[in-house]
Design an enzyme around this catalytic site. Structure first.
Site, mmCIF file in Angstrom:
data_model
loop_
_atom_site.group_PDB
_atom_site.id
_atom_site.type_symbol
_atom_site.label_atom_id
_atom_site.label_comp_id
_atom_site.label_asym_id
_atom_site.label_seq_id
_atom_site.Cartn_x
_atom_site.Cartn_y
_atom_site.Cartn_z
ATOM 1 C CG ASP A 37 0.485 -4.030 2.128
ATOM 2 O OD1 ASP A 37 0.586 -4.899 3.015
ATOM 3 O OD2 ASP A 37 1.348 -3.163 1.901
ATOM 4 C CE LYS B 168 3.264 -5.988 3.683
ATOM 5 N NZ LYS B 168 2.862 -4.874 4.566
ATOM 6 C CD GLU C 237 0.766 -1.567 7.870
ATOM 7 O OE1 GLU C 237 0.410 -0.761 8.757
ATOM 8 O OE2 GLU C 237 1.236 -1.197 6.778
ATOM 9 C CD GLU D 191 8.177 -0.471 7.309
ATOM 10 O OE1 GLU D 191 7.169 -1.145 6.967
ATOM 11 O OE2 GLU D 191 8.390 0.678 6.892
ATOM 12 C CG ASP E 168 -0.369 -0.044 2.516
ATOM 13 O OD1 ASP E 168 0.869 -0.219 2.612
ATOM 14 O OD2 ASP E 168 -1.113 0.097 3.518
ATOM 15 C CB SER E 169 4.601 1.660 -0.176
ATOM 16 O OG SER E 169 4.783 0.475 -0.925
#
Ligand code: KIV
Length: 287
Positions: free
Chosen positions: A86, A116, A118, A185, A47-48
């Site tokens: 993401d 993915k 978080e 991260e 999602d970057s």
């Protein structure tokens, strides 16, 4: 010979053999084809995308539709490379049924190989529901950019005993819930090693130290594509932004001074056709 696509099992066996797992982000078909040709193990549609491609300051504005759109393009360019996608901000924080429905869109519309998420203990029920639904899940701990407002900025996580211990528990919770991979991260090297040595699934570091089972970098960071500040953990393998801007400027200058295009860049036509057309134009001028 084309290599077979990785599965959750082959990724796990890489960890067992001590073979580093290479992951890179990609956001469209051409970037995915670069990663595929370079023979990386896993492509992450991060999602970057919101920050490096869409011009947002954080990943928070990225929507599920954005992720599906970019993931579909990546899938088309990725060949048989494993593609993880993401889940965007808040798309897995409501009911587990919503989480499974959102992930199912990614899996079905983009033909992803997994998603993915978080977070740790707090999202474990969602990870469990996804794995129960047959969806491979990669966790993401440490600096979790979707929580940047709550974390108070992009900073190293797990530097004190309490937060390090919490991250350790989070990693365990993700594994217990069925995650097959965990991204770490921006965590101290020693904590990256401790978690890697203590969990039964591979870890992928991005600022997680050299002892993680694999590494991930953002496409734009490793290629030097954006002029923005880069984190300490980024190694730049090229400075493509400079080359791109220089190339566009040279093109611009050549058009301005009429040195591009020369006739060599144009198309020929039979001389008789040109003559007939000129004669017709001359005739209509003299009427
Ligand atoms: O969105 C992303 O690119 C990521 C990587 C930094 C792991 O989550």
């Amino acid at each position: 010979m084309t290599k077979a696509k990785h599965t959750t099992i082959t990724i796990q066996s890489m960890r067992q053999k001590g073979e580093p797992i290479v992951m890179v982000t990609a956001y469209d078909a051409s970037q995915a084809s670069h990663a595929q040709d370079a023979e990386v193990d896993v492509i992450l549609v991060g999602d970057s995308v919101g920050m490096v491609m869409l011009g947002y300051d954080t990943t928070i504005p990225v929507t599920l539709d954005d992720m599906v759109h970019h993931a579909k393009a990546v899938r088309r360019g990725a060949g048989n490379t494993m593609v993880l996608v993401d889940m965007p901000f808040a798309s897995y924080r409501q009911t587990v049924a919503d989480t499974v429905r959102h992930a199912a869109r990614i899996m079905q519309e983009a033909q992803a190989d997994g998603v993915k998420l978080e977070g740790g203990t707090a999202i474990a029920p969602h990870v469990q529901a996804l794995t129960d639904a047959g969806i491979p899940v990669c966790g993401h701990l440490g600096l979790t950019p979707q929580s940047v407002l709550q974390l108070g900025g992009y900073r190293v996580q797990g530097r004190d005993e309490k937060t390090a211990e919490r991250m350790f528990e989070d990693a365990r919770a993700l594994v217990d819930a069925g995650a097959f991979l965990i991204v770490l991260e921006c965590v101290p090297n020693a904590l990256g090693k401790l978690i890697t040595d203590s969990v039964s699934v591979p870890t992928i570091g991005i600022g997680g130290g050299p002892d993680c089972s694999g590494q991930v970098l953002v496409y734009h960071d490793l290629l030097g594509l954006n002029g923005t500040h880069e984190a300490k953990f980024v190694k730049r393998y090229s400075s493509l932004r400079t080359q791109i801007v220089d190339s566009i400027r040279t093109y611009r200058n050549e058009v301005k001074e009429r040195s591009f295009p020369t006739s060599a860049y144009g198309y020929d036509v039979a001389a008789a056709a040109v003559e007939a057309l000129s004669a017709r134009v001359r005739g209509s001028d003299s009427e």
